[in-house]
Motif scaffolding. Structure first.
Motif, PDB file in Angstrom:
ATOM      1  N   LYS A   1      -4.182  10.694  -9.027  1.00  0.00           N
ATOM      2  CA  LYS A   1      -4.766  11.687  -8.284  1.00  0.00           C
ATOM      3  C   LYS A   1      -5.837  11.414  -7.613  1.00  0.00           C
ATOM      4  CE  LYS A   1      -4.153  15.488 -12.143  1.00  0.00           C
ATOM      5  NZ  LYS A   1      -5.415  15.879 -13.368  1.00  0.00           N
ATOM      6  N   GLU A   2      -6.571   9.757  -7.688  1.00  0.00           N
ATOM      7  CA  GLU A   2      -7.554   9.092  -7.394  1.00  0.00           C
ATOM      8  C   GLU A   2      -7.341   7.859  -7.744  1.00  0.00           C
ATOM      9  OE1 GLU A   2     -11.324  10.615  -8.644  1.00  0.00           O
ATOM     10  OE2 GLU A   2     -11.075   9.420 -11.278  1.00  0.00           O
ATOM     11  N   TYR A   3      -7.698   6.841  -6.489  1.00  0.00           N
ATOM     12  CA  TYR A   3      -7.436   5.251  -6.291  1.00  0.00           C
ATOM     13  C   TYR A   3      -9.003   4.907  -6.354  1.00  0.00           C
ATOM     14  CZ  TYR A   3      -2.302   6.426  -5.419  1.00  0.00           C
ATOM     15  OH  TYR A   3      -1.354   7.143  -5.458  1.00  0.00           O
ATOM     16  N   ASN A   4      -8.991   3.857  -7.772  1.00  0.00           N
ATOM     17  CA  ASN A   4     -10.430   4.044  -7.364  1.00  0.00           C
ATOM     18  C   ASN A   4      -9.916   1.566  -7.580  1.00  0.00           C
ATOM     19  OD1 ASN A   4     -12.459   5.984  -8.059  1.00  0.00           O
ATOM     20  ND2 ASN A   4     -11.371   6.247  -9.662  1.00  0.00           N
ATOM     21  N   VAL A   5     -10.043   1.153  -6.257  1.00  0.00           N
ATOM     22  CA  VAL A   5      -9.594  -0.450  -6.589  1.00  0.00           C
ATOM     23  C   VAL A   5     -10.242  -1.367  -6.997  1.00  0.00           C
ATOM     24  CG1 VAL A   5      -7.585  -1.489  -5.055  1.00  0.00           C
ATOM     25  CG2 VAL A   5      -7.847   1.061  -5.337  1.00  0.00           C
ATOM     26  N   ILE A   6     -10.320  -2.247  -7.537  1.00  0.00           N
ATOM     27  CA  ILE A   6     -11.042  -3.757  -7.405  1.00  0.00           C
ATOM     28  C   ILE A   6     -10.075  -4.330  -6.588  1.00  0.00           C
ATOM     29  CG2 ILE A   6     -11.192  -5.506  -8.538  1.00  0.00           C
ATOM     30  CD1 ILE A   6     -11.698  -3.972 -11.424  1.00  0.00           C
TER      31      ILE A   6
ATOM     32  N   ASN B   1      -8.818   1.982 -12.649  1.00  0.00           N
ATOM     33  CA  ASN B   1      -7.899   2.003 -12.535  1.00  0.00           C
ATOM     34  C   ASN B   1      -6.312   1.380 -11.747  1.00  0.00           C
ATOM     35  OD1 ASN B   1      -7.117   4.066 -10.074  1.00  0.00           O
ATOM     36  ND2 ASN B   1      -6.511   5.373 -10.870  1.00  0.00           N
ATOM     37  N   VAL B   2      -6.776   0.280 -10.270  1.00  0.00           N
ATOM     38  CA  VAL B   2      -6.150  -0.418  -9.332  1.00  0.00           C
ATOM     39  C   VAL B   2      -6.810  -1.467  -9.442  1.00  0.00           C
ATOM     40  CG1 VAL B   2      -4.938  -0.438  -7.786  1.00  0.00           C
ATOM     41  CG2 VAL B   2      -5.085   1.858  -8.252  1.00  0.00           C
TER      42      VAL B   2
ATOM     43  N   VAL C   1       0.815  -1.304  -0.375  1.00  0.00           N
ATOM     44  CA  VAL C   1       0.188   0.382   0.043  1.00  0.00           C
ATOM     45  C   VAL C   1       0.938   1.111   0.329  1.00  0.00           C
ATOM     46  CG1 VAL C   1      -1.714   1.485   1.170  1.00  0.00           C
ATOM     47  CG2 VAL C   1      -1.993  -1.057   1.315  1.00  0.00           C
ATOM     48  N   ASP C   2       1.749   1.465   1.136  1.00  0.00           N
ATOM     49  CA  ASP C   2       2.417   2.079   0.523  1.00  0.00           C
ATOM     50  C   ASP C   2       3.648   2.565  -0.692  1.00  0.00           C
ATOM     51  OD1 ASP C   2       2.458   2.556   4.094  1.00  0.00           O
ATOM     52  OD2 ASP C   2       4.476   1.992   3.911  1.00  0.00           O
ATOM     53  N   TRP C   3       4.196   2.001  -1.361  1.00  0.00           N
ATOM     54  CA  TRP C   3       4.143   1.305  -2.901  1.00  0.00           C
ATOM     55  C   TRP C   3       3.348   2.031  -3.534  1.00  0.00           C
ATOM     56  CZ3 TRP C   3       2.224  -0.353  -7.227  1.00  0.00           C
ATOM     57  CH2 TRP C   3       2.602  -0.209  -8.338  1.00  0.00           C
ATOM     58  N   LEU C   4       1.634   1.834  -3.509  1.00  0.00           N
ATOM     59  CA  LEU C   4       0.774   2.283  -4.387  1.00  0.00           C
ATOM     60  C   LEU C   4       0.571   4.266  -3.925  1.00  0.00           C
ATOM     61  CD1 LEU C   4      -1.433   1.390  -6.173  1.00  0.00           C
ATOM     62  CD2 LEU C   4      -2.793   0.802  -3.713  1.00  0.00           C
ATOM     63  N   ALA C   5       0.679   4.333  -2.531  1.00  0.00           N
ATOM     64  CA  ALA C   5       0.477   5.452  -2.612  1.00  0.00           C
ATOM     65  C   ALA C   5       1.233   6.441  -3.601  1.00  0.00           C
ATOM     66  CB  ALA C   5       0.268   5.820  -0.987  1.00  0.00           C
ATOM     67  N   SER C   6       2.573   5.951  -3.520  1.00  0.00           N
ATOM     68  CA  SER C   6       3.822   6.457  -4.219  1.00  0.00           C
ATOM     69  C   SER C   6       3.790   6.988  -5.362  1.00  0.00           C
ATOM     70  CB  SER C   6       5.362   5.803  -3.439  1.00  0.00           C
ATOM     71  OG  SER C   6       5.406   4.895  -4.325  1.00  0.00           O
ATOM     72  N   GLN C   7       2.336   5.766  -5.433  1.00  0.00           N
ATOM     73  CA  GLN C   7       2.268   6.306  -7.496  1.00  0.00           C
ATOM     74  C   GLN C   7       2.011   7.605  -7.511  1.00  0.00           C
ATOM     75  OE1 GLN C   7       4.362   3.949  -9.644  1.00  0.00           O
ATOM     76  NE2 GLN C   7       4.478   3.486  -7.242  1.00  0.00           N
ATOM     77  N   ASN C   8       0.954   8.763  -6.025  1.00  0.00           N
ATOM     78  CA  ASN C   8       0.800   9.871  -5.935  1.00  0.00           C
ATOM     79  C   ASN C   8      -0.239   9.780  -7.478  1.00  0.00           C
ATOM     80  OD1 ASN C   8       1.963  10.877  -4.612  1.00  0.00           O
ATOM     81  ND2 ASN C   8       4.299  10.949  -5.436  1.00  0.00           N
TER      82      ASN C   8
ATOM     83  N   GLU D   1      -7.941   8.318   3.681  1.00  0.00           N
ATOM     84  CA  GLU D   1      -7.592   9.201   2.181  1.00  0.00           C
ATOM     85  C   GLU D   1      -9.376   9.165   1.710  1.00  0.00           C
ATOM     86  OE1 GLU D   1      -5.207  10.630   2.188  1.00  0.00           O
ATOM     87  OE2 GLU D   1      -3.571   9.459   3.325  1.00  0.00           O
ATOM     88  N   LYS D   2      -9.056  10.889   1.164  1.00  0.00           N
ATOM     89  CA  LYS D   2     -10.680  11.439   0.593  1.00  0.00           C
ATOM     90  C   LYS D   2     -10.446  10.564  -0.934  1.00  0.00           C
ATOM     91  CE  LYS D   2     -11.653  14.362   3.504  1.00  0.00           C
ATOM     92  NZ  LYS D   2     -12.436  16.395   3.735  1.00  0.00           N
ATOM     93  N   ASN D   3      -9.406  10.561  -1.821  1.00  0.00           N
ATOM     94  CA  ASN D   3      -9.237   9.736  -3.029  1.00  0.00           C
ATOM     95  C   ASN D   3      -9.162   8.855  -3.065  1.00  0.00           C
ATOM     96  OD1 ASN D   3      -6.998  10.115  -1.969  1.00  0.00           O
ATOM     97  ND2 ASN D   3      -5.806  10.692  -3.796  1.00  0.00           N
ATOM     98  N   TRP D   4      -9.129   8.013  -2.175  1.00  0.00           N
ATOM     99  CA  TRP D   4      -9.285   6.246  -1.977  1.00  0.00           C
ATOM    100  C   TRP D   4     -10.466   5.833  -2.270  1.00  0.00           C
ATOM    101  CZ3 TRP D   4      -4.794   3.134  -2.044  1.00  0.00           C
ATOM    102  CH2 TRP D   4      -3.441   3.861  -2.031  1.00  0.00           C
ATOM    103  N   LYS D   5     -11.295   5.015  -3.241  1.00  0.00           N
ATOM    104  CA  LYS D   5     -12.057   4.181  -3.001  1.00  0.00           C
ATOM    105  C   LYS D   5     -12.254   2.593  -3.150  1.00  0.00           C
ATOM    106  CE  LYS D   5     -16.497   4.515  -5.282  1.00  0.00           C
ATOM    107  NZ  LYS D   5     -17.428   5.442  -6.734  1.00  0.00           N
ATOM    108  N   ILE D   6     -12.609   1.712  -2.905  1.00  0.00           N
ATOM    109  CA  ILE D   6     -13.349   0.403  -3.608  1.00  0.00           C
ATOM    110  C   ILE D   6     -14.308   0.880  -4.073  1.00  0.00           C
ATOM    111  CG2 ILE D   6     -13.764  -1.797  -2.534  1.00  0.00           C
ATOM    112  CD1 ILE D   6     -10.444  -0.769  -1.753  1.00  0.00           C
ATOM    113  N   VAL D   7     -14.006   0.080  -5.103  1.00  0.00           N
ATOM    114  CA  VAL D   7     -15.052  -0.308  -6.460  1.00  0.00           C
ATOM    115  C   VAL D   7     -15.247  -1.764  -6.034  1.00  0.00           C
ATOM    116  CG1 VAL D   7     -15.060  -0.536  -8.743  1.00  0.00           C
ATOM    117  CG2 VAL D   7     -13.777   0.964  -7.807  1.00  0.00           C
ATOM    118  N   THR D   8     -15.204  -2.693  -5.804  1.00  0.00           N
ATOM    119  CA  THR D   8     -15.457  -3.507  -5.054  1.00  0.00           C
ATOM    120  C   THR D   8     -14.944  -4.192  -4.307  1.00  0.00           C
ATOM    121  OG1 THR D   8     -16.231  -5.903  -5.915  1.00  0.00           O
ATOM    122  CG2 THR D   8     -15.566  -5.573  -7.224  1.00  0.00           C
TER     123      THR D   8
END
Length: 312
Positions: free
Chosen positions: A148-153, A211-212, A139-146, A178-185
């Motif tokens: 704009k928004e994280y929509n995660v499956i 996108n993730v 997750v730290d690696w994913l956050a380092s990708q910066n 984080e407000k810009n992180w979201k679980i899609v499913t």
């Protein structure tokens, strides 16, 4: 004088012939299904290569992805009077009673691969991966990708397993913070590629934006990618969807090398030599919990040497 020497030599020879042989160590090994994943296949192979007759062991194996079946196998091994019970638990809870039974019967318990929720007084040692740290590193690696928004499956492993709890926990914590992180499913595919493909296909069909893909093992990541390929959705370095897996199968690291995937978290399957050393020493280690050393691999930095060295 010559007769005395010959008599002494004969006595020594007879003593050597009738000397007690080293006691064979009986071990009952409880593991997850070796077909569960490449990681598990490597782990099972390592156990079978170590706990051999030549190495002084009589080993029996039991496999299941269900806690109740593993606990039943443990009870049988105790009845069979094994010296050691080696356990990679399918789930973290429900082990206390059978571990107490083992202790009462003089059977020593060593955990491998995964932790359980039980007092440390009930086992000799725990040779495990830090699943929570694996998740945090990813997750730290994913956050380092910066982004704009994280929509995660989020494709989970077998629910209640230490791997699932650790790898899910880190992502859940980050999404909550984080407000810009979201679980899609967020669904379990129980380590299965085909089920993972179905989960991703359902999201694609729904039209939801993502996108993730955070898959808790390589096989599920492979299944997810199959759904993307079918829908002509690009993935990997600089593409539409970031692909993340765990276990570091060699074929998965090769996907990173080709830039088709983005990240793979190592889960070290080689615990058998540590366990062998503990058993042969005859005493519990000073540090009861031994954490395996593990890495996270970035497709932008991985080398062929990494693939050859760390791929399982």
């Amino acid at each position: 004088m010559k007769k005395v020497i010959l008599t002494a030599m004969a006595a020594l020879l007879a003593a050597s012939l009738f000397a007690a042989k080293p006691k064979t160590i009986k071990v009952g090994i409880i593991n997850n299904d070796p077909n569960e994943s490449g990681y598990r296949t490597a782990n099972d192979r390592d156990m079978k290569a170590t706990f051999t007759k030549k190495n002084g062991y009589q080993a029996s194996f039991a496999y299941s992805l269900k806690n109740d079946e593993q606990i039943a196998a443990a009870k049988k091994f105790i009845q069979d009077e094994v010296d050691y019970l080696l356990i990679s638990a399918a789930g973290t809870s429900g082990w206390n009673n059978v571990l107490k039974d083992a202790q009462d019967a003089g059977v020593k318990v060593i955990l491998f691969d995964r932790t359980i929720d039980a007092p440390s007084s009930l086992y000799e040692a725990s040779i495990v991966s830090d699943m929570a740290q694996e998740g945090k590193t990813a997750v730290d690696w994913l956050a380092s990708q910066n982004l704009k928004e994280y929509n995660v499956i989020h494709i989970q492993g077998v629910m209640g397993s230490a791997a699932q709890i650790g790898r899910s926990g880190a992502l859940d914590k980050k999404v909550k913070a984080e407000k810009n992180w979201k679980i899609v499913t967020q669904q379990t595919a129980s380590w299965n590629a085909e089920t993972a493909q179905q989960i991703v296909q359902a999201v694609i069909d729904s039209g939801k934006k993502f996108n993730v893909i955070y898959a808790e093992n390589d096989d599920m990541a492979k299944g997810a990618v199959a759904a993307l390929d079918k829908a002509n959705i690009s993935h990997g370095v600089g593409k539409d969807v970031i692909i993340m897996g765990f276990d570091c199968n060699k074929w998965a690291l090769e996907e990173l090398l080709k830039k088709n995937w983005n990240y793979d978290g190592q889960c070290n399957p080689f615990q058998a030599s540590y366990i062998d050393q503990i058993i042969k020493s005859g005493k519990a280690p000073a540090q009861k919990t031994v954490i395996m050393t593990e890495k996270g691999f970035d497709a932008a930095k991985i080398t062929k040497a990494d693939v050859d060295k760390y791929g399982i």
